[in-house]
Design a protein around this motif. Structure first.
Motif, PDB file in Angstrom:
ATOM      1  N   SER A 149       0.734  -1.162  -0.053  1.00 40.25           N
ATOM      2  CA  SER A 149      -0.099  -0.017  -0.147  1.00 40.25           C
ATOM      3  C   SER A 149       0.851   1.356  -0.014  1.00 40.25           C
ATOM      4  O   SER A 149       0.391   2.308   0.033  1.00 40.25           O
ATOM      5  CB  SER A 149      -1.059   0.106   1.342  1.00 40.25           C
ATOM      6  N   VAL A 150       2.138   1.421   0.169  1.00 35.74           N
ATOM      7  CA  VAL A 150       2.756   2.400   0.016  1.00 35.74           C
ATOM      8  C   VAL A 150       2.736   3.125  -1.341  1.00 35.74           C
ATOM      9  O   VAL A 150       2.834   2.169  -2.305  1.00 35.74           O
ATOM     10  CB  VAL A 150       4.309   2.235   0.448  1.00 35.74           C
ATOM     11  N   ARG A 151       3.025   4.286  -1.622  1.00 37.62           N
ATOM     12  CA  ARG A 151       2.879   4.880  -2.661  1.00 37.62           C
ATOM     13  C   ARG A 151       4.121   4.869  -3.564  1.00 37.62           C
ATOM     14  O   ARG A 151       4.039   4.800  -4.888  1.00 37.62           O
ATOM     15  CB  ARG A 151       2.485   6.350  -2.516  1.00 37.62           C
ATOM     16  N   ASN A 152       5.258   4.699  -2.935  1.00 40.54           N
ATOM     17  CA  ASN A 152       6.445   4.545  -3.657  1.00 40.54           C
ATOM     18  C   ASN A 152       7.277   3.371  -2.840  1.00 40.54           C
ATOM     19  O   ASN A 152       7.972   3.687  -2.033  1.00 40.54           O
ATOM     20  CB  ASN A 152       7.085   5.732  -4.001  1.00 40.54           C
ATOM     21  N   VAL A 153       7.414   2.361  -3.597  1.00 40.84           N
ATOM     22  CA  VAL A 153       7.864   1.250  -3.041  1.00 40.84           C
ATOM     23  C   VAL A 153       9.471   1.302  -3.047  1.00 40.84           C
ATOM     24  O   VAL A 153      10.093   1.022  -1.861  1.00 40.84           O
ATOM     25  CB  VAL A 153       7.565  -0.246  -3.816  1.00 40.84           C
ATOM     26  N   GLU A 154      10.024   1.723  -4.135  1.00 41.78           N
ATOM     27  CA  GLU A 154      11.288   2.147  -4.267  1.00 41.78           C
ATOM     28  C   GLU A 154      11.849   2.859  -3.393  1.00 41.78           C
ATOM     29  O   GLU A 154      12.907   2.738  -2.597  1.00 41.78           O
ATOM     30  CB  GLU A 154      11.609   2.337  -5.565  1.00 41.78           C
ATOM     31  N   LEU A 171      16.304  -6.608   7.427  1.00 41.07           N
ATOM     32  CA  LEU A 171      15.198  -6.315   7.204  1.00 41.07           C
ATOM     33  C   LEU A 171      14.158  -7.529   6.898  1.00 41.07           C
ATOM     34  O   LEU A 171      14.526  -8.685   6.664  1.00 41.07           O
ATOM     35  CB  LEU A 171      15.003  -5.586   5.600  1.00 41.07           C
ATOM     36  N   ARG A 172      13.211  -7.406   8.012  1.00 35.82           N
ATOM     37  CA  ARG A 172      12.239  -8.484   8.042  1.00 35.82           C
ATOM     38  C   ARG A 172      10.862  -8.143   7.549  1.00 35.82           C
ATOM     39  O   ARG A 172      10.399  -6.832   7.653  1.00 35.82           O
ATOM     40  CB  ARG A 172      11.828  -8.489   9.859  1.00 35.82           C
ATOM     41  N   PHE A 173      10.412  -9.239   6.927  1.00 38.42           N
ATOM     42  CA  PHE A 173       9.090  -8.663   6.076  1.00 38.42           C
ATOM     43  C   PHE A 173       8.169  -9.977   5.918  1.00 38.42           C
ATOM     44  O   PHE A 173       8.512 -10.976   5.804  1.00 38.42           O
ATOM     45  CB  PHE A 173       9.507  -8.450   4.571  1.00 38.42           C
ATOM     46  N   GLU A 196      11.147  -6.498  -5.412  1.00 46.64           N
ATOM     47  CA  GLU A 196      11.578  -5.314  -4.844  1.00 46.64           C
ATOM     48  C   GLU A 196      12.515  -5.124  -3.933  1.00 46.64           C
ATOM     49  O   GLU A 196      13.475  -4.153  -4.019  1.00 46.64           O
ATOM     50  CB  GLU A 196      10.063  -4.782  -4.560  1.00 46.64           C
ATOM     51  N   ILE A 197      12.546  -6.131  -3.098  1.00 47.48           N
ATOM     52  CA  ILE A 197      13.541  -5.915  -1.971  1.00 47.48           C
ATOM     53  C   ILE A 197      14.889  -6.319  -2.602  1.00 47.48           C
ATOM     54  O   ILE A 197      16.075  -5.646  -2.283  1.00 47.48           O
ATOM     55  CB  ILE A 197      13.258  -6.814  -0.760  1.00 47.48           C
ATOM     56  N   ALA A 248      21.396 -11.271   0.605  1.00 50.04           N
ATOM     57  CA  ALA A 248      21.088 -12.391   1.841  1.00 50.04           C
ATOM     58  C   ALA A 248      19.398 -12.694   1.760  1.00 50.04           C
ATOM     59  O   ALA A 248      19.117 -12.863   3.122  1.00 50.04           O
ATOM     60  CB  ALA A 248      21.592 -12.513   2.970  1.00 50.04           C
ATOM     61  N   VAL A 249      18.778 -12.282   0.787  1.00 47.61           N
ATOM     62  CA  VAL A 249      17.252 -12.712   0.941  1.00 47.61           C
ATOM     63  C   VAL A 249      16.690 -14.180   1.006  1.00 47.61           C
ATOM     64  O   VAL A 249      17.230 -14.758   0.164  1.00 47.61           O
ATOM     65  CB  VAL A 249      16.754 -11.786  -0.496  1.00 47.61           C
ATOM     66  N   SER A 250      16.180 -14.267   2.001  1.00 45.47           N
ATOM     67  CA  SER A 250      15.533 -15.728   2.217  1.00 45.47           C
ATOM     68  C   SER A 250      14.283 -15.509   2.685  1.00 45.47           C
ATOM     69  O   SER A 250      13.755 -14.641   3.398  1.00 45.47           O
ATOM     70  CB  SER A 250      16.475 -16.427   3.448  1.00 45.47           C
ATOM     71  N   PHE A 251      13.308 -16.552   2.279  1.00 47.39           N
ATOM     72  CA  PHE A 251      12.134 -16.349   2.486  1.00 47.39           C
ATOM     73  C   PHE A 251      11.200 -17.581   2.137  1.00 47.39           C
ATOM     74  O   PHE A 251      11.713 -18.571   1.815  1.00 47.39           O
ATOM     75  CB  PHE A 251      11.506 -15.213   1.501  1.00 47.39           C
TER      76      PHE A 251
END
Length: 216
Positions: A111-116, A132-134, A173-174, A181-184
């Protein structure tokens, strides 16, 4: 920022999703192992606050919507860790650079207007090596649902649900924002029953590049 009708509906739906949709367990997983200073972006009505571990020394919770912020303030009083709820937008966080050990996004990037810009701000306020936790919903892997999501995003969905978009890709996007080190893992909300345009979720962690700095 004020979306009173959406805020009231969200407050009721989010509590129900925690109780009956498995979201409370995802919140606990999202925040497990955190310590030090944490910035939560888009805190909503404060449902994460009860799940912060005791090793967290401080939570600064940003929430732009007035009614949700009032609910978050009440939740902060009951939290087991110190929580300061303040107004602000994800694209212009009212905090110092490199001041936090972790940043938390929980059902916010839709919902943010500008993700970047929001993710650039998260990088700015994180210490080098910070996390960064998401926990976010986004584009469904099924082609038919993804097509429906794109149609909804171009028409009524953002208008009805506080600028929420169903077909964004938070993991991509992240990564594009320079986190490493993006893990999900993928989760479905609700776990059983009707599949919704917002059912496809990801729960994960990423890192701001750089050497981990000592906390003062």
């Amino acid at each position: 920022m004020s979306h009173p009708l959406f805020a009231r509906a969200y407050a009721r739906l989010s509590v129900s999703a925690d109780l009956h949709g498995g979201v409370a367990a995802h919140r606990k997983d999202l925040l497990s192992g955190l310590s030090g200073r944490v910035l939560e972006v888009g805190a909503g009505n404060g449902l994460n606050f009860a799940h912060y571990p005791s090793a967290v020394s401080e939570v600064v919770a940003i929430e732009p919507e007035r009614l949700l912020r009032e609910s978050a303030l009440r939740a902060a009083v009951r939290a087991g860790v110190p929580v300061d709820v303040v107004p602000g937008a994800a694209e212009a966080l009212p905090v110092k650079s490199e001041a936090y050990d972790a940043v938390v996004f929980s059902l916010v990037l839709c919902s943010v207007r500008n993700v970047e810009r929001a993710l650039a701000e998260a990088r700015r306020v994180l210490r080098p090596g910070g996390e960064l936790r998401f926990f976010e919903h986004g584009r469904d892997e099924r082609r038919s649902m993804a097509t429906l999501q794109r149609g909804l995003d171009r028409t009524v969905w953002p208008l009805l649900f506080g600028n929420c978009h169903t077909s964004r890709d938070p993991v991509d996007e992240i990564r594009q924002a320079g986190f490493t080190a993006v893990s999900f893992r993928r989760v479905t909300v609700p776990e059983k029953g009707l599949r919704l345009p917002t059912s496809a979720c990801v729960l994960g962690v990423a890192q701001r590049p750089g050497n981990v700095t000592e906390r003062p």
